[in-house]
Design a protein around this motif. Sequence first.
Motif, short mmCIF file in Angstrom:
data_model
loop_
_atom_site.label_atom_id
_atom_site.label_comp_id
_atom_site.label_asym_id
_atom_site.label_seq_id
_atom_site.Cartn_x
_atom_site.Cartn_y
_atom_site.Cartn_z
N GLU A 264 17.95 -11.42 -11.04
CA GLU A 264 19.01 -10.41 -11.14
C GLU A 264 18.45 -9.04 -10.82
N LEU A 265 19.03 -8.40 -9.82
CA LEU A 265 18.66 -7.05 -9.40
C LEU A 265 19.74 -6.08 -9.85
N ARG A 266 19.32 -4.99 -10.53
CA ARG A 266 20.25 -3.96 -10.94
C ARG A 266 19.80 -2.62 -10.38
N LEU A 267 20.73 -1.93 -9.68
CA LEU A 267 20.43 -0.65 -9.04
C LEU A 267 21.50 0.37 -9.43
N PRO A 268 21.12 1.64 -9.53
CA PRO A 268 22.13 2.68 -9.78
C PRO A 268 23.04 2.83 -8.58
N VAL A 269 24.33 3.07 -8.84
CA VAL A 269 25.29 3.25 -7.75
C VAL A 269 25.56 4.75 -7.57
N ILE A 270 26.17 5.09 -6.48
CA ILE A 270 26.48 6.50 -6.18
C ILE A 270 27.72 6.93 -6.96
N ALA B 63 9.33 -7.34 -4.14
CA ALA B 63 10.71 -7.15 -4.58
C ALA B 63 10.77 -6.32 -5.86
N ARG B 64 9.90 -6.60 -6.83
CA ARG B 64 9.89 -5.84 -8.08
C ARG B 64 9.52 -4.37 -7.82
N ASP B 65 8.50 -4.12 -6.99
CA ASP B 65 8.08 -2.75 -6.71
C ASP B 65 9.18 -1.96 -6.00
N VAL B 66 9.87 -2.60 -5.05
CA VAL B 66 10.97 -1.90 -4.35
C VAL B 66 12.08 -1.57 -5.34
N ALA B 67 12.41 -2.51 -6.23
CA ALA B 67 13.46 -2.26 -7.21
C ALA B 67 13.11 -1.08 -8.09
N VAL B 68 11.86 -1.03 -8.57
CA VAL B 68 11.44 0.07 -9.44
C VAL B 68 11.48 1.39 -8.69
N ARG B 69 11.03 1.39 -7.43
CA ARG B 69 11.04 2.63 -6.65
C ARG B 69 12.45 3.16 -6.44
N LEU C 248 14.36 -5.67 -11.81
CA LEU C 248 14.43 -7.02 -11.27
C LEU C 248 13.88 -7.98 -12.32
N THR C 249 14.72 -8.88 -12.79
CA THR C 249 14.32 -9.82 -13.84
C THR C 249 14.71 -11.24 -13.43
N VAL C 250 14.20 -12.22 -14.18
CA VAL C 250 14.51 -13.62 -13.91
C VAL C 250 14.83 -14.32 -15.23
N ALA D 206 0.83 -1.20 0.00
CA ALA D 206 0.00 0.00 0.00
C ALA D 206 0.87 1.26 0.00
N ARG D 207 1.95 1.24 0.78
CA ARG D 207 2.86 2.40 0.81
C ARG D 207 3.56 2.57 -0.52
N LEU D 208 3.95 1.47 -1.16
CA LEU D 208 4.59 1.56 -2.48
C LEU D 208 3.62 2.07 -3.53
N ASP D 209 2.37 1.58 -3.47
CA ASP D 209 1.36 2.06 -4.42
C ASP D 209 1.04 3.53 -4.22
N ALA D 210 1.16 4.00 -3.00
CA ALA D 210 0.88 5.42 -2.72
C ALA D 210 2.01 6.32 -3.18
N GLY D 211 3.09 5.74 -3.70
CA GLY D 211 4.19 6.55 -4.22
C GLY D 211 5.15 7.02 -3.17
N GLU D 212 5.25 6.31 -2.08
CA GLU D 212 6.18 6.71 -1.02
C GLU D 212 7.62 6.68 -1.54
N ARG D 213 8.31 7.80 -1.40
CA ARG D 213 9.68 7.90 -1.87
C ARG D 213 10.63 7.23 -0.89
N PRO D 214 11.55 6.43 -1.38
CA PRO D 214 12.49 5.78 -0.46
C PRO D 214 13.45 6.79 0.16
N ALA D 215 14.00 6.43 1.29
CA ALA D 215 14.96 7.30 1.96
C ALA D 215 16.20 7.48 1.07
N ASP D 216 16.98 8.52 1.38
CA ASP D 216 18.17 8.83 0.57
C ASP D 216 19.46 8.47 1.31
#
Length: 471
Positions: A465-471, A441-447, A452-454, A322-332
């Motif tokens: 396989e999870l791919r995330l942008p690095v700093i 897992a897919r929703d968190v990756a997109v946020r 996230l693929t298989v 529900a929080r992900l669907d509401a567009g909650e922005r992840p912490a930085d």
Amino acid sequence: MRRALGSVRARATLGATVVVAVALVAAGTAVLLSLWSNLSGQAGTQAERTARAVAADLAAGTAYGELSLDADDRPVQVVDAAGRLVAASEDLERISGTGVAAVRPQAPASTADGHDGSGAGEDEDDGSLSPGEIDEDVSFTDGSATVEGDEADYRFATVRVEVDDKGTLTVHAGAPLSAEQSAVSTALTVMLIGFPLLLGVVAGVTWLVTRRALRPVEGIRAEMAAITASEDLARRVPVPDTHDEVARLARTTNETLAALETSVERQRRFVADASHELRSPIASLRTQLEVGAAHPELLDVDGAVEDTVRLQRLAADLLLLARLDAGERPADARFDLAEVVREQAEGRAGLTVEAGAVEVAGSRTQLGRLVANLLDNAQRHARSAVTVSVRREEGRAVVQVADDGDGVPVDDRERVFERFVRLDAARSRDDGGAGLGLAIARDVAVRHGGTLTVREATVGGALFELRLPVI
């Protein structure tokens, strides 16, 4: 009135009419001024021609009484250097605009040598003109005159001439402006009649054109109103057979309706599935408690605790979704993703971890939940071993979780990320969970801006396989 002007069609018609009216007034004014300037210039030329003809006669020695001053009923005055009228048109009754209001010549004084004089001898001459010379300069003024009882406006030309024994004489000759005024008046009348008609045509054409252009918009509005009233999101607005902004608006509206329909359907399915998933542990827990209340010796405490834990986990999953669907922005926050993977792998049997330090930004808790869900899924389907790796590749953090199980069929590799999906229909809920882990897992990756693929692992199982942008 305010409601009438509230429509786009009315405002467009009014705006176009006002713009055209301003343009017509400006153009009409310019035309009238140009017409008057040209016609009055022609009258000035005629007046100058008359004045120079009279000046030529004076320069030739023609006496005042012998001058031809009554041609074409054009008023003529001849004034000496002292400002006395010495000759004028015979039928001139009144004149203004020349600076000399007299219409009857004054008798010139007699000089000692017996010649007619004007009271201005050679000593009064300013020396600017030679005897018999006509001034090249001419000045023009506007005035009026009454000739033979007819009053009219005139364009006056003033020319100076030097006459021997008479000094400097000034000739005023006028040309009527009646023809010019009539032409300007006719043009003004045509404009006053034609401009309103033209504005009416512009307003009518603009009204019809805007009605035709806005007809598809009204169709879109009516269909949207019907969709709102019926709550039938499967309906679509009509798309006009054009390639303009209205057609693009209709297509965008249909795309929005499709996305809204998908979202609403997803929410309905989510609520239905969630209710179904909650019903089983709640019913089981209630049954155990009722049996325990009637027969305490039969109470399955371990089963009740297990059902309670299942309820707690399911409620936590639903809350996170529900929080992900509401567009909650992840912490930085910034942290080492490899450290998160090692924390989630700790204490799990049959896991091999190969993790290199990779720093990412986001919610440590949500990414930890993502990794935990992948590990839970891998252990649930693995035969004997699960391998986890973390590395940096092409500017991205890559996490791979591989198992040696049966893998995921190609046709189901996107479906597994849908909510409440369990590919093995025969598997019990206790073993398979509620089918929310991979969806979360897919929703968190997109946020977090990742993917996230298989696909198939080298050992034959599934490789997530999870791919995330690095700093």
